[in-house]
Design an enzyme around this catalytic site. Structure first.
Site, PDB file in Angstrom:
ATOM      1  N   TRP A   1      41.155  50.221  44.675  1.00  0.00           N
ATOM      2  CA  TRP A   1      42.107  49.609  43.748  1.00  0.00           C
ATOM      3  C   TRP A   1      43.447  49.310  44.428  1.00  0.00           C
ATOM      4  O   TRP A   1      44.033  50.210  45.042  1.00  0.00           O
ATOM      5  CB  TRP A   1      42.370  50.520  42.568  1.00  0.00           C
ATOM      6  CG  TRP A   1      41.283  50.767  41.560  1.00  0.00           C
ATOM      7  CD1 TRP A   1      41.362  51.679  40.542  1.00  0.00           C
ATOM      8  CD2 TRP A   1      40.006  50.128  41.398  1.00  0.00           C
ATOM      9  NE1 TRP A   1      40.210  51.636  39.787  1.00  0.00           N
ATOM     10  CE2 TRP A   1      39.358  50.698  40.290  1.00  0.00           C
ATOM     11  CE3 TRP A   1      39.329  49.116  42.095  1.00  0.00           C
ATOM     12  CZ2 TRP A   1      38.089  50.304  39.866  1.00  0.00           C
ATOM     13  CZ3 TRP A   1      38.058  48.736  41.673  1.00  0.00           C
ATOM     14  CH2 TRP A   1      37.465  49.316  40.578  1.00  0.00           C
TER      15      TRP A   1
ATOM     16  N   ASN B   1      39.132  44.123  38.264  1.00  0.00           N
ATOM     17  CA  ASN B   1      37.922  44.905  38.059  1.00  0.00           C
ATOM     18  C   ASN B   1      37.376  44.629  36.669  1.00  0.00           C
ATOM     19  O   ASN B   1      38.063  44.870  35.674  1.00  0.00           O
ATOM     20  CB  ASN B   1      38.222  46.401  38.203  1.00  0.00           C
ATOM     21  CG  ASN B   1      37.000  47.249  37.891  1.00  0.00           C
ATOM     22  OD1 ASN B   1      35.943  47.054  38.473  1.00  0.00           O
ATOM     23  ND2 ASN B   1      37.148  48.153  36.935  1.00  0.00           N
ATOM     24  N   GLU B   2      36.180  44.064  36.623  1.00  0.00           N
ATOM     25  CA  GLU B   2      35.429  43.879  35.383  1.00  0.00           C
ATOM     26  C   GLU B   2      36.164  43.114  34.279  1.00  0.00           C
ATOM     27  O   GLU B   2      36.257  43.577  33.129  1.00  0.00           O
ATOM     28  CB  GLU B   2      34.936  45.243  34.845  1.00  0.00           C
ATOM     29  CG  GLU B   2      34.067  45.975  35.860  1.00  0.00           C
ATOM     30  CD  GLU B   2      33.411  47.244  35.331  1.00  0.00           C
ATOM     31  OE1 GLU B   2      33.905  47.803  34.341  1.00  0.00           O
ATOM     32  OE2 GLU B   2      32.389  47.662  35.921  1.00  0.00           O
TER      33      GLU B   2
ATOM     34  N   TYR C   1      24.800  48.898  35.197  1.00  0.00           N
ATOM     35  CA  TYR C   1      24.796  50.212  34.542  1.00  0.00           C
ATOM     36  C   TYR C   1      23.832  50.181  33.356  1.00  0.00           C
ATOM     37  O   TYR C   1      24.272  50.218  32.198  1.00  0.00           O
ATOM     38  CB  TYR C   1      26.213  50.573  34.062  1.00  0.00           C
ATOM     39  CG  TYR C   1      27.182  50.798  35.187  1.00  0.00           C
ATOM     40  CD1 TYR C   1      27.168  51.985  35.907  1.00  0.00           C
ATOM     41  CD2 TYR C   1      28.111  49.822  35.534  1.00  0.00           C
ATOM     42  CE1 TYR C   1      28.048  52.193  36.951  1.00  0.00           C
ATOM     43  CE2 TYR C   1      29.002  50.025  36.583  1.00  0.00           C
ATOM     44  CZ  TYR C   1      28.968  51.214  37.280  1.00  0.00           C
ATOM     45  OH  TYR C   1      29.842  51.426  38.319  1.00  0.00           O
TER      46      TYR C   1
ATOM     47  N   GLU D   1      28.861  47.376  42.328  1.00  0.00           N
ATOM     48  CA  GLU D   1      28.926  48.653  41.602  1.00  0.00           C
ATOM     49  C   GLU D   1      27.589  48.832  40.929  1.00  0.00           C
ATOM     50  O   GLU D   1      27.100  47.898  40.290  1.00  0.00           O
ATOM     51  CB  GLU D   1      29.949  48.634  40.450  1.00  0.00           C
ATOM     52  CG  GLU D   1      31.374  48.841  40.796  1.00  0.00           C
ATOM     53  CD  GLU D   1      32.215  49.132  39.527  1.00  0.00           C
ATOM     54  OE1 GLU D   1      31.680  49.651  38.525  1.00  0.00           O
ATOM     55  OE2 GLU D   1      33.405  48.806  39.555  1.00  0.00           O
TER      56      GLU D   1
ATOM     57  N   TRP E   1      28.446  52.906  43.223  1.00  0.00           N
ATOM     58  CA  TRP E   1      29.504  53.545  42.449  1.00  0.00           C
ATOM     59  C   TRP E   1      29.074  54.980  42.273  1.00  0.00           C
ATOM     60  O   TRP E   1      28.097  55.203  41.580  1.00  0.00           O
ATOM     61  CB  TRP E   1      29.727  52.899  41.079  1.00  0.00           C
ATOM     62  CG  TRP E   1      30.871  53.578  40.386  1.00  0.00           C
ATOM     63  CD1 TRP E   1      30.834  54.737  39.658  1.00  0.00           C
ATOM     64  CD2 TRP E   1      32.239  53.174  40.432  1.00  0.00           C
ATOM     65  NE1 TRP E   1      32.089  55.083  39.247  1.00  0.00           N
ATOM     66  CE2 TRP E   1      32.976  54.153  39.704  1.00  0.00           C
ATOM     67  CE3 TRP E   1      32.931  52.107  41.013  1.00  0.00           C
ATOM     68  CZ2 TRP E   1      34.376  54.074  39.555  1.00  0.00           C
ATOM     69  CZ3 TRP E   1      34.306  52.038  40.847  1.00  0.00           C
ATOM     70  CH2 TRP E   1      35.005  53.007  40.116  1.00  0.00           C
TER      71      TRP E   1
END
Ligand SMILES: *[C@@H]1O[C@H](CO)[C@@H](O)[C@H](O)[C@H]1NC(C)=O
Ligand SMILES: *[C@@H]1O[C@H](CO)[C@@H](O)[C@H](O)[C@H]1NC(C)=O
Ligand SMILES: CC(=O)N[C@H]1CO[C@H](CO)[C@@H](O)[C@@H]1O
Length: 433
Positions: A134, A246-247, A329, A364, A393
């Site tokens: 980050w 991020n996302e 995920y 990820e 991740w």
């Protein structure tokens, strides 16, 4: 994923030792600590803001605080910027395999340089070439580590040791380990501040999440932050790529989407922001950092519906985005047949990789619980579909001065069966090319 972490701040600020220790900082603009290194190490210029004591012996004097200093330490400086060639990455004309881990915590936890080096030792030993972290940390109070401090509508970039200095340290340590970094510039989620902080500070509470992508005042403020970070490291080859966020999604952690947010909202923003970075930094690759959702309205599967605001195939066509990203995920995304669903998800992204002729990273992914066999199957799918590369991740290390790195249920510590699997996958990916 939720990145909620209890931020234990054990800020190890530079102390006034006469000589900096191995891996310690020894120079850089604004540095007031030691400028000589303990025996067996040499002060090595990393960038204008950071010089570090690396193992080795100097053969000439190193001017550690100026850009003109010549470094002759035994650890070679990293040269060349990672580039793309079709669906692959290259470095100095040779193939560059992206395999590795996420380690968002690298610059954010106040780890000592010793701890950072231990964590990176573990990452390198897994076969990694690349780490994602980050490059943001929004704050409304000057506590601990923060990169961007808000007071009302005014934001200031913190370039001190507890600000971007912590990112300098992480970059220098990655460089010393021969690793390259992918650095995200803001967060969809509230961890480390993210998009909603801009909206709340500049426009007041109660804004829809997606106003971040459309409001001119917010876009200007984000550009100011991005410019500060990107120009600071514009000549730093350890950074492989910038990621816009991020996302990114239409909705956030506790903030909802407006009625007007569609996939084109984020596609338009991604085109604008990536073109802006390209205009100020000719060296680095740029990616979106999204979860790679498809936009097939009517699909029964949320990940393929476009509802989150991401159209992976459309975003791949943005000329100023160099490669595609996706996350995986299946458990938390509510998929019941996690392994075959993941195989299809990987295959569908590899197909867009092929049709757009750009690299695509599974940057990820994770399962909790018993996962070795599932990861082995997915790694096989990555190899067989030709997908460019992948990042776990997330990386884990134990035995640090500060305990262990955060575990959100997904961390892979060196004792995990997956860690051994990572090594063989890294070798297979490098051999496949
Ligand atoms: C992508 O292209 C490569 C090389 O032609 C091929 O081997 C692979 O099967 C393709 N992947 C998909 C998902 O179509
Ligand atoms: C993990 O998976 C690999 C590949 O299937 C296998 O060779 C290895 O024995 C597994 N390790 C454990 C501890 O289950
Ligand atoms: C993991 C995580 O942060 N999940 C968020 C995903 O997005 C929804 C909104 O789209 C949030 O409500 C979740 O908190």
């Amino acid at each position: 994923m939720i990145r909620s972490t209890i931020l234990v701040l054990a800020l190890s600020l530079a102390s006034a030792f006469a000589q900096a220790p191995e891996w310690g900082q020894c120079g850089g603009q604004g540095w007031t600590g030691p400028t000589t290194c303990v025996a067996g190490t040499v002060c090595t210029f990393s960038n204008d803001f950071y010089s570090q004591c690396l193992p080795g012996t100097a053969t000439t004097t190193v001017a550690a605080t100026t850009t003109s200093g010549t470094t002759t330490a035994s650890v070679p400086a990293q040269t060349g910027f990672v580039q793309t060639s079709g669906t692959r990455f290259t470095l100095n004309g040779a193939p560059y395999t992206v395999f590795g881990s996420n380690a968002y915590w690298l610059p954010l936890m106040g780890y000592s340089t010793t701890d950072i080096n231990k964590a990176l030792d573990d990452i390198v030993a897994s076969g990694a070439t690349t780490v994602r972290t980050w490059g943001f940390n929004e704050a409304t109070a000057a506590n601990g580590i923060y990169f961007h401090l808000w007071s009302g509508t005014t934001a200031t970039v913190n370039t001190g040791a507890n600000g971007l200095g912590a990112l300098d340290t992480a970059i220098a340590a990655a460089q010393a380990h021969g690793l390259r970094l992918i650095v995200a510039l803001t967060n969809n989620w509230s961890d480390y501040g993210g998009m909603d902080v801009y909206a709340k500070q500049l426009l007041g509470a109660g804004q829809p999440h997606d106003i971040f992508y459309t409001n001119p005042t917010i876009i200007a403020a984000f550009k100011t932050y991005v410019q500060a970070v990107v120009t600071r490291y514009a000549n730093e080859p350890t950074i492989m790529a910038w990621e816009l966020a991020n996302e990114p999604r239409c909705s956030g952690t506790n903030t909802v989407a407006s009625a007007t947010c569609t996939v084109s909202t984020i596609t338009t923003w991604a085109a604008t922001m990536s073109a802006f970075i390209k205009s100020i930094d000719k060296n680095h690759l740029v990616a979106l950092g999204d979860e790679g959702f498809f936009n097939q309205p009517g699909s029964a599967d949320y990940m393929y519906q476009g509802s989150a605001g991401i159209d992976f195939a459309a975003n791949m066509k943005i000329s100023t985005l160099d490669f595609g990203t996706f996350h995986m995920y299946p458990q938390t995304w509510g998929e019941s047949n996690t392994v075959p669903w993941g195989q299809q998800w990987i295959t569908d992204h590899a197909a867009v990789m092929n049709s757009t002729n750009k690299p695509v990273l599974l940057e990820e992914f994770g399962l909790t619980g018993t996962r070795n066999a599932s990861y082995a199957t997915w790694y096989q799918t990555i190899l067989s579909t030709g997908l460019t590369g992948d990042l776990i991740w997330q990386a884990g290390s134990t035995g640090l001065q500060n305990g262990q790195t955060p575990d959100d249920g997904y961390a892979i510590y060196p004792t995990d069966a997956v860690y051994a699997l990572m090594k063989s996958h890294a070798a297979a990916l490098k051999a496949r090319g």
